[in-house]
Scaffold this motif. Structure first.
Motif, short mmCIF file in Angstrom:
data_model
loop_
_atom_site.label_atom_id
_atom_site.label_comp_id
_atom_site.label_asym_id
_atom_site.label_seq_id
_atom_site.Cartn_x
_atom_site.Cartn_y
_atom_site.Cartn_z
N TRP A 7 -31.48 -17.58 -45.67
CA TRP A 7 -31.15 -16.20 -46.02
C TRP A 7 -31.88 -15.29 -45.04
O TRP A 7 -32.83 -15.72 -44.37
CB TRP A 7 -31.58 -15.91 -47.45
N VAL A 8 -31.43 -14.08 -44.93
CA VAL A 8 -32.07 -13.11 -44.04
C VAL A 8 -32.30 -11.83 -44.82
O VAL A 8 -31.45 -11.41 -45.62
CB VAL A 8 -31.21 -12.82 -42.79
N ILE A 9 -33.45 -11.22 -44.60
CA ILE A 9 -33.76 -9.96 -45.28
C ILE A 9 -34.24 -8.96 -44.23
O ILE A 9 -34.88 -9.35 -43.23
CB ILE A 9 -34.82 -10.20 -46.39
N GLN A 10 -33.90 -7.71 -44.44
CA GLN A 10 -34.27 -6.69 -43.46
C GLN A 10 -34.35 -5.34 -44.14
O GLN A 10 -33.54 -5.02 -45.02
CB GLN A 10 -33.23 -6.64 -42.33
N PRO A 50 -41.98 -6.78 -41.72
CA PRO A 50 -42.01 -5.62 -40.83
C PRO A 50 -40.69 -4.83 -40.89
O PRO A 50 -39.61 -5.41 -41.01
CB PRO A 50 -42.21 -6.26 -39.45
N VAL A 51 -40.78 -3.53 -40.80
CA VAL A 51 -39.60 -2.67 -40.82
C VAL A 51 -38.74 -2.93 -39.59
O VAL A 51 -39.25 -3.10 -38.48
CB VAL A 51 -40.02 -1.19 -40.88
N GLY A 52 -37.43 -3.00 -39.80
CA GLY A 52 -36.49 -3.09 -38.69
C GLY A 52 -36.31 -4.49 -38.12
O GLY A 52 -35.55 -4.65 -37.16
N GLN A 53 -36.95 -5.49 -38.67
CA GLN A 53 -36.84 -6.85 -38.14
C GLN A 53 -36.13 -7.76 -39.13
O GLN A 53 -36.43 -7.75 -40.33
CB GLN A 53 -38.24 -7.41 -37.85
N ASP A 54 -35.18 -8.55 -38.62
CA ASP A 54 -34.57 -9.57 -39.45
C ASP A 54 -35.59 -10.67 -39.71
O ASP A 54 -36.14 -11.25 -38.76
CB ASP A 54 -33.34 -10.17 -38.74
N VAL A 55 -35.84 -10.94 -40.96
CA VAL A 55 -36.79 -11.98 -41.33
C VAL A 55 -36.02 -13.12 -41.97
O VAL A 55 -35.35 -12.94 -42.99
CB VAL A 55 -37.87 -11.44 -42.30
N ALA A 56 -36.12 -14.30 -41.37
CA ALA A 56 -35.42 -15.47 -41.90
C ALA A 56 -36.18 -16.02 -43.11
O ALA A 56 -37.40 -16.16 -43.08
CB ALA A 56 -35.32 -16.55 -40.82
N LEU A 57 -35.44 -16.30 -44.16
CA LEU A 57 -36.00 -16.88 -45.37
C LEU A 57 -35.45 -18.28 -45.57
O LEU A 57 -34.25 -18.52 -45.35
CB LEU A 57 -35.67 -16.03 -46.61
#
Length: 415
Positions: free
Chosen positions: A217-220, A180-187
């Motif tokens: 890791w985190v992706i955003q 989702p746009v604008g959300q930190d996603v934990a990997l």
């Protein structure tokens, strides 16, 4: 050296300098439009990296021109000005004649030792600050966590919608990481076989996928779009074909995509080409690939099983990411909702890069049928593999053209 010769040398030096400048400018302009560019970030982490890179590039450029300018100045100041020799050479010295020798300058030597040391120390400080900042970014607890698993030669994504990776994933997909746009996603990045490296440069830097280890890791992404990535750790025959795509969707579109991914596939109507394709798929492909709701193990339908159990055992067991094993194959339950296949090496739709919304690809996209059929018939010819050692997809050259047409018809229903 004659005036003409000196002029030619001076002109050639200027051409080299201006050529270098032109190449740098072209490289910067082209790189910003390159799908793997780090200079046009669309996420916070990617922007932090770019903000570190840009001043370092400026410093490096200043150093380059200072050094080259000093070289040219020294060349001009101490150029050979001897007379023309008999054989046509310029700057000629007799065998017993030497130019004036210089044995060092302590002040200069101290300066060109201290200045680079201080410069590198300053750059190192800013680099460490940026690295610590990237590592400190954590997604909130109970938020979406995606287990990313490197496999020769594709990427698997296990979605844990409640953030609990100790339980089976809510659904599994491959090659395309949708966020989702604008959300930190934990990997949670892992590997099942050899070392890989996960890298989507517009969103964040690289993170290794190491067998037996887990790397957070985190992706955003700050805007919607499709962003290309590439495995950057040499991992065998098809390392260069081990790509990935991150797709950022607005929150409402992501919810729509997420809900669809959690649905099971349904069997085609009997007597159709799709049904014939399913029968072929079941005998030729279902030992490795999973289609939730259709493929089975031990008499039970697949739900969250990652891939086929080659031993023929009960499929109720969950193969976690720590299990080091080759032979995994992408989950195909919603294949037609993706824009790429075969480790994102090929586009699934001929117009995948155009202005068709991601969620509408299955309805409005033009299927890349020729490439998909060629892949099914002889995958190792399209992408090098070691299928005998369960690394990469094996060929299915025994299938007739009608069989392949039917399999593609069946796969086209998986949306």
């Amino acid at each position: 050296m004659s005036g003409r010769a000196r002029g030619l040398v001076w002109l050639s030096s200027l051409l080299v300098i201006f050529g270098a400048i032109a190449l740098i400018v072209v490289a910067i302009v082209v790189d910003k439009d390159h799908p793997l560019s780090t200079l046009s970030p669309v996420g916070r982490q990617g922007r932090d990296i770019a903000e570190l890179i840009n001043p370092i590039f400026i410093v490096a450029g200043v150093v380059f021109f200072l050094v080259q300018g000093a070289v040219l100045a020294l060349w001009w100041r101490y150029r050979v000005a001897g007379s023309e020799s008999g054989d046509g050479e310029f700057g000629y010295y007799d065998d017993d004649e030497f130019p004036e020798q210089t044995h060092g300058n302590n002040r200069l030597e101290i300066a060109w030792t201290i200045v680079p040391t201080v410069l590198l120390a300053v750059i190192s400080v800013f680099t460490l600050v940026a690295l610590f900042a990237l590592d400190d970014v954590k997604a909130s607890e109970d938020d979406l966590v995606v287990t990313v698993i490197g496999q020769q030669w594709w990427w698997e994504y296990q979605y844990h919608l409640d953030g609990d990776t100790s339980t089976p994933p809510d659904f599994v997909t491959a090659n395309e990481l949708v966020i989702p746009v604008g959300q930190d996603v934990a990997l949670d990045i892992k590997s099942r076989d050899v070392i890989h490296s996960f890298w989507i440069p517009k969103l964040n830097g690289k993170r290794d996928a190491v067998p037996g280890r887990s790397h957070d890791w985190v992706i955003q992404a700050e805007e919607p779009g499709r962003f290309r990535g590439q495995c950057t750790e040499f991992c065998g025959l098809s390392h260069g074909y081990m790509k990935m795509v991150a797709v950022a969707l607005p929150s409402d579109k992501f919810a729509q995509w997420k809900n669809n991914q959690r649905t099971a596939a349904t069997a085609p109507e009997e007597g159709t080409d799709e049904a014939a394709g399913w029968e072929t798929f079941e005998t030729q492909c279902a030992s490795c690939h999973v289609i939730v709701g259709l493929t089975t193990r031990g008499g039970k339908p697949d739900t969250w099983r990652i891939y086929g159990d080659a031993s023929g055992g009960d499929a109720g067991g969950y193969l976690d990411a720590e299990t080091l094993v080759a032979g995994a194959a992408p989950n195909l339950t919603h294949l037609m909702t993706r824009s790429t296949f075969a480790g994102s090496a090929f586009d699934l739709y001929l117009d995948a890069g155009e202005d068709i919304p991601y969620l509408n690809l299955a309805d409005r996209g033009t299927l890349n049928r020729g490439e998909l059929e060629a892949w099914i018939f002889n995958a190792p010819e399209r992408k090098p593999a070691d299928a005998d050692d369960l690394r990469g997809m094996p060929a299915r050259t025994g299938l007739s053209p009608d069989d392949i047409d039917n399999v593609v018809a069946f796969l086209s229903t998986l949306d």
